[in-house]
Design a protein around this motif. Structure first.
Motif, PDB file in Angstrom:
ATOM      1  N   ARG A  54       3.475   8.988  -8.109  1.00  0.00           N
ATOM      2  CA  ARG A  54       2.521   7.612  -8.052  1.00  0.00           C
ATOM      3  C   ARG A  54       0.932   7.583  -7.360  1.00  0.00           C
ATOM      4  N   SER A 102      -2.800   2.681   1.108  1.00  0.00           N
ATOM      5  CA  SER A 102      -1.776   1.857   0.124  1.00  0.00           C
ATOM      6  C   SER A 102      -0.268   2.753  -0.032  1.00  0.00           C
ATOM      7  N   THR A 134       1.072   0.736   3.245  1.00  0.00           N
ATOM      8  CA  THR A 134       1.740  -0.651   2.215  1.00  0.00           C
ATOM      9  C   THR A 134       3.149  -0.288   0.963  1.00  0.00           C
ATOM     10  N   ALA A 135       3.061   0.900   0.504  1.00  0.00           N
ATOM     11  CA  ALA A 135       3.736   0.541  -0.605  1.00  0.00           C
ATOM     12  C   ALA A 135       5.295   1.165   0.021  1.00  0.00           C
ATOM     13  N   ASN A 145       6.941  -1.617   1.460  1.00  0.00           N
ATOM     14  CA  ASN A 145       7.327  -2.366   1.319  1.00  0.00           C
ATOM     15  C   ASN A 145       8.440  -2.422   0.578  1.00  0.00           C
ATOM     16  N   GLU A 163       8.712   0.586  -1.921  1.00  0.00           N
ATOM     17  CA  GLU A 163       8.792   0.806  -3.287  1.00  0.00           C
ATOM     18  C   GLU A 163       8.779   2.295  -3.805  1.00  0.00           C
ATOM     19  N   ASP A 195       0.626   6.154 -13.310  1.00  0.00           N
ATOM     20  CA  ASP A 195       1.723   5.719 -12.863  1.00  0.00           C
ATOM     21  C   ASP A 195       2.436   6.668 -13.680  1.00  0.00           C
TER      22      ASP A 195
END
Length: 600
Positions: A450, A457, A460-461, A464, A466, A541
């Motif tokens: 990833r 960032s 943030t992921a 969330n 993720e 990714d």
């Protein structure tokens, strides 16, 4: 004890690799030293300017018969580690006078705190500050009125920058005078636990602030074994401190006595006396090998893998990642200090500390015993322990037994048989990984990538939700050419939470991790970096990546054929918080595998 064969072979290889630049360096230093005391070459007017404000020392300076010590200070009262230096110049001047010498503050150097700038824009100036410190110290010493130098600095980039300056002015002696660690506060494992709770939303900012303030609570170095305390270890292993000076707490009688003793020693080893010890003679390939062994034996900061090559290059010595890796393979991990264990540096010092370790490693043939040091000939001097007797430092034999085998173990029965630092190489490039705190079952991670271009960032992921599967997190465009190579320490709690949830995770980056990086596998300092055309810029990714700390490999298993480097918007990296002034640094900096240096 005969030298370990690997230690001897690595030293010989460094000596051969460095033959040209080292000879040029020594020729320059010897020529400068042969000119005699620097003040003798100044005009009377030059000297009058330098001595005009020295008061009672003016006559001694004008006659030129007394050694004059130049003080380079990194004092400011924003850094807890450097706040005690406020009172050092007065103490040094007084000690110099009593020893028949004089002392002047030659100049100050900047000293920023990575703890304050961690995760902030200012961190992008942190690594470059090392080179600025070297330049600033050079300006201070350029007045050429000093017969010896003493350096007041402790923390992350400060000591490496000061060593670079000391090597450049290697025709005079240099003694490093530390301030010591703060007393123990909130245990480091408890602080880390609260950080992870905050990262996962279990506690609020008030609990986090209370924990941080209880951990970082007074004058002195932070007590975990990060870069600052690794620096102090290095100065003893390399012979630039007095023996046992590193981990004595600030504002104590023994601390002040060590400062006085260091000043006296600086006066004794000038060219005006009978024990002339120029820094160029101290900082040879053996001293740097001893420093690398100390780094491995203590489980020290990965930042020193950047700093040691830069320091060495200033002395004409060329180090390579293979030197670190091969020495790590034969050096036992003898200490468990946070983040590699629960103890802090005060507990480590009480258990026997550096003196015990140096004695054990000498007996095992894992250190060069015959180095020159500021204390005298031979590293055996550094097995001694400083004591206070009638207000002065005396030395007694240090302990030959560990006083706490949960913190400090003999070389024959270590926590691990190797130092835990590995070189990684493969189609992504060259990198390093510190495994001393990583569980063995996590030394090999193969998972889909990833890719991110900044640490925010990643966070943030995470917020969330993720990250559902095993992941190798790639954070690129974090190298020195991109943005000054900031530490990515803010990712540690986030990745640790994912790991605690049962995922296999690892970090791959052309940036740095903190000296306190711990249990999450992290391949750092990837070279070439993304901004310099490195393969890391091609990864996408979903690519399958394998990090193998056992085999020493770092590979993208997915075909990269036909790919172009992923674009990154770096336009915002050149302005704000002083970054405008460092464009020339970003353009001219070397790669991470070679110290990420600008001025050497």
């Amino acid at each position: 004890m005969a030298l370990n064969r690997t230690l001897e072979a690595v030293t010989d290889r460094i000596r051969a690799r460095s033959e040209g630049p080292r000879r040029i360096y020594l020729d320059r230093m010897n020529a400068a030293a042969a000119e005699g005391p620097r003040r003798a070459h100044l005009t009377c007017g030059n000297q009058a300017h330098a001595y005009a404000a020295t008061g009672e020392d003016k006559d001694a300076l004008a006659t030129g018969r007394a050694p004059n010590i130049g003080i380079i200070t990194a004092y400011n009262d924003m850094l807890s580690a450097h706040q005690p230096f406020e009172t050092y110049p007065a103490l040094i001047r007084e000690a110099a006078r009593a020893a028949g010498a004089t002392a002047q503050v030659a100049g100050g150097v900047p000293a920023m705190c990575d703890g304050v700038t961690q995760g902030q824009t200012g961190m992008e100036l942190s690594l470059f500050s090392r080179d600025v410190i070297a330049l600033s110290a050079a300006v201070g010493l350029s007045h050429n009125v000093f017969d010896a130098s003493v350096y007041l600095g402790v923390c992350d980039k400060i000591v490496p920058g000061l060593v670079m300056a000391a090597a450049t002015f290697g025709y005079i002696p240099a003694v490093f005078l530390p301030a010591g660690p703060m007393t123990s506060g909130l245990p480091n494992d408890e602080k880390a636990r609260v950080r992870q709770q905050f990262a996962s939303g279990e506690v609020g900012r008030d609990a986090l602030m209370a924990a941080e303030m209880a951990s970082y609570h007074g004058p002195g170095t932070c007590t975990f074994y990060g870069t600052a305390n690794s620096n102090q270890m290095l100065m003893e292993f390399m012979g630039l401190h007095l023996p046992g000076a590193s981990f004595v707490n600030p504002n104590t009688p023994l601390r002040d006595a060590l400062t006085v003793a260091g000043t006296e020693r600086a006066a004794q080893i000038t060219a005006l006396g009978n024990e002339f010890t120029p820094t160029s003679d101290v900082l040879d390939e053996r001293a740097f090998v001893n420093g690398m062994v100390g780094l491995m034996a203590t489980g020290g900061s990965t930042n020193l893998v950047l700093h040691l090559p830069a320091m060495a290059r200033a002395a004409g010595v060329i180090l390579d990642l293979e030197d670190f890796a091969e020495l790590s393979a034969v050096t036992p991990l003898m200490a468990k200090v946070y983040p590699n264990g629960l103890a802090d540096v005060n507990h480590f010092h009480a258990a026997g500390g550096l003196g015990y370790m140096i004695g054990e490693l000498l007996n095992a043939g894992l250190l060069h015993p015959d180095t020159r040091t500021v204390a005298g000939e031979g590293l055996e001097l550094y097995t001694q322990e400083p004591k206070l007797a009638e207000g002065r430092v005396t030395y007694a034999p240090g302990t030959r037994e560990t006083l706490n085998d949960k913190i400090l173990r003999p070389a024959s029965d270590p926590f691990q048989k190797t130092g835990g630092l590995r070189q990684l190489s493969g189609n992504i490039g060259r990198a390093v990984i510190k495994t001393s705190a990583v569980a063995p079952e996590r030394h090999v991670i193969e998972a889909k990538a990833r890719v991110f271009h900044d640490q925010e960032s990643v966070k943030t992921a995470f917020r969330n939700d993720e990250f559902k599967d095993d992941t190798i997190v790639i954070v690129r465009y974090q190298g020195p050419k991109s943005n000054g190579m900031p530490e990515l320490h803010n990712l540690t709690p986030t990745l640790a939470v994912l790991q605690d949830r049962g995922l296999k995770v690892a970090l791959v980056t052309d940036g740095r991790m903190s000296g306190a990086s711990g249990k999450v596998p992290a391949a750092i300092h990837v070279t070439p970096e993304a901004a310099d055309g490195g393969t890391i810029a091609l990864v996408q990714d979903g690519d399958l990546v394998r990090l193998d700390a056992t085999a020493g490999t770092l590979e993208v298993l997915t075909s990269l054929e036909g790919r172009e480097p992923a674009p990154a918007d770096l336009s915002g990296n050149g302005n704000g918080v002083g970054r405008e002034l460092f464009e020339v640094f970003r353009q001219n900096v070397g790669g991470g595998a070679y110290g990420a240096a600008v001025v050497v």
